[in-house]
Design a protein around this motif. Sequence first.
Motif, PDB file in Angstrom:
ATOM      1  N   SER A  25      -2.365 -31.359 113.139  1.00  0.00           N
ATOM      2  CA  SER A  25      -2.732 -30.415 112.089  1.00  0.00           C
ATOM      3  C   SER A  25      -3.505 -31.106 110.973  1.00  0.00           C
ATOM      4  N   ALA A  26      -3.057 -32.277 110.561  1.00  0.00           N
ATOM      5  CA  ALA A  26      -3.755 -33.019 109.511  1.00  0.00           C
ATOM      6  C   ALA A  26      -5.170 -33.385 109.951  1.00  0.00           C
ATOM      7  N   VAL A  32     -12.722 -30.205 108.926  1.00  0.00           N
ATOM      8  CA  VAL A  32     -13.518 -29.267 108.120  1.00  0.00           C
ATOM      9  C   VAL A  32     -14.276 -30.021 107.033  1.00  0.00           C
ATOM     10  N   SER A  33     -13.598 -30.928 106.334  1.00  0.00           N
ATOM     11  CA  SER A  33     -14.279 -31.651 105.259  1.00  0.00           C
ATOM     12  C   SER A  33     -15.303 -32.648 105.791  1.00  0.00           C
ATOM     13  N   ASP A  34     -15.169 -33.056 107.045  1.00  0.00           N
ATOM     14  CA  ASP A  34     -16.154 -33.950 107.650  1.00  0.00           C
ATOM     15  C   ASP A  34     -17.406 -33.196 108.096  1.00  0.00           C
ATOM     16  N   MET A  35     -17.265 -31.928 108.440  1.00  0.00           N
ATOM     17  CA  MET A  35     -18.376 -31.178 109.027  1.00  0.00           C
ATOM     18  C   MET A  35     -19.167 -30.341 108.032  1.00  0.00           C
ATOM     19  N   PHE A  36     -18.543 -29.944 106.919  1.00  0.00           N
ATOM     20  CA  PHE A  36     -19.178 -29.019 105.984  1.00  0.00           C
ATOM     21  C   PHE A  36     -19.351 -29.666 104.617  1.00  0.00           C
ATOM     22  N   PRO A  37     -20.335 -29.202 103.831  1.00  0.00           N
ATOM     23  CA  PRO A  37     -20.513 -29.749 102.486  1.00  0.00           C
ATOM     24  C   PRO A  37     -19.339 -29.373 101.576  1.00  0.00           C
ATOM     25  N   LYS A  38     -19.198 -30.120 100.479  1.00  0.00           N
ATOM     26  CA  LYS A  38     -18.070 -29.919  99.555  1.00  0.00           C
ATOM     27  C   LYS A  38     -17.917 -28.483  99.098  1.00  0.00           C
ATOM     28  N   ARG A  39     -19.008 -27.840  98.794  1.00  0.00           N
ATOM     29  CA  ARG A  39     -18.930 -26.493  98.232  1.00  0.00           C
ATOM     30  C   ARG A  39     -18.456 -25.449  99.244  1.00  0.00           C
ATOM     31  N   ALA A  40     -18.457 -25.782 100.543  1.00  0.00           N
ATOM     32  CA  ALA A  40     -18.080 -24.812 101.571  1.00  0.00           C
ATOM     33  C   ALA A  40     -16.697 -25.070 102.176  1.00  0.00           C
ATOM     34  N   VAL A  41     -16.073 -26.199 101.851  1.00  0.00           N
ATOM     35  CA  VAL A  41     -14.815 -26.573 102.506  1.00  0.00           C
ATOM     36  C   VAL A  41     -13.719 -25.537 102.260  1.00  0.00           C
ATOM     37  N   GLY A  42     -13.564 -25.101 101.026  1.00  0.00           N
ATOM     38  CA  GLY A  42     -12.532 -24.114 100.714  1.00  0.00           C
ATOM     39  C   GLY A  42     -12.758 -22.801 101.442  1.00  0.00           C
ATOM     40  N   SER A  43     -13.992 -22.366 101.485  1.00  0.00           N
ATOM     41  CA  SER A  43     -14.301 -21.104 102.165  1.00  0.00           C
ATOM     42  C   SER A  43     -14.055 -21.197 103.663  1.00  0.00           C
ATOM     43  N   VAL A  44     -14.473 -22.300 104.268  1.00  0.00           N
ATOM     44  CA  VAL A  44     -14.288 -22.467 105.711  1.00  0.00           C
ATOM     45  C   VAL A  44     -12.795 -22.552 106.040  1.00  0.00           C
TER      46      VAL A  44
END
Length: 63
Positions: A25-26, A32-44
């Motif tokens: 799980s971790a 997610v944080s490795d694949m998407f930019p900072k501004r999109a991590v929460g949304s994804v």
Amino acid sequence: MAGGINMWLAVLVIGIAAAANQAWSANIFTTVSDMFPKRAVGSVTGIGGMAGGLGGIALTALV
């Protein structure tokens, strides 16, 4: 006496399985944080949680 040994074996196996699940799980949340930019991590992450919740509702209704 033998029942006590089997009980501790079951506790050990369940503990290892729970630890493996937490590690998996971790790693998934880190992906997610490795694949998407900072501004999109929460949304994804939120979209993924919503999809999981809706999937749980759908499977509960199906069963």
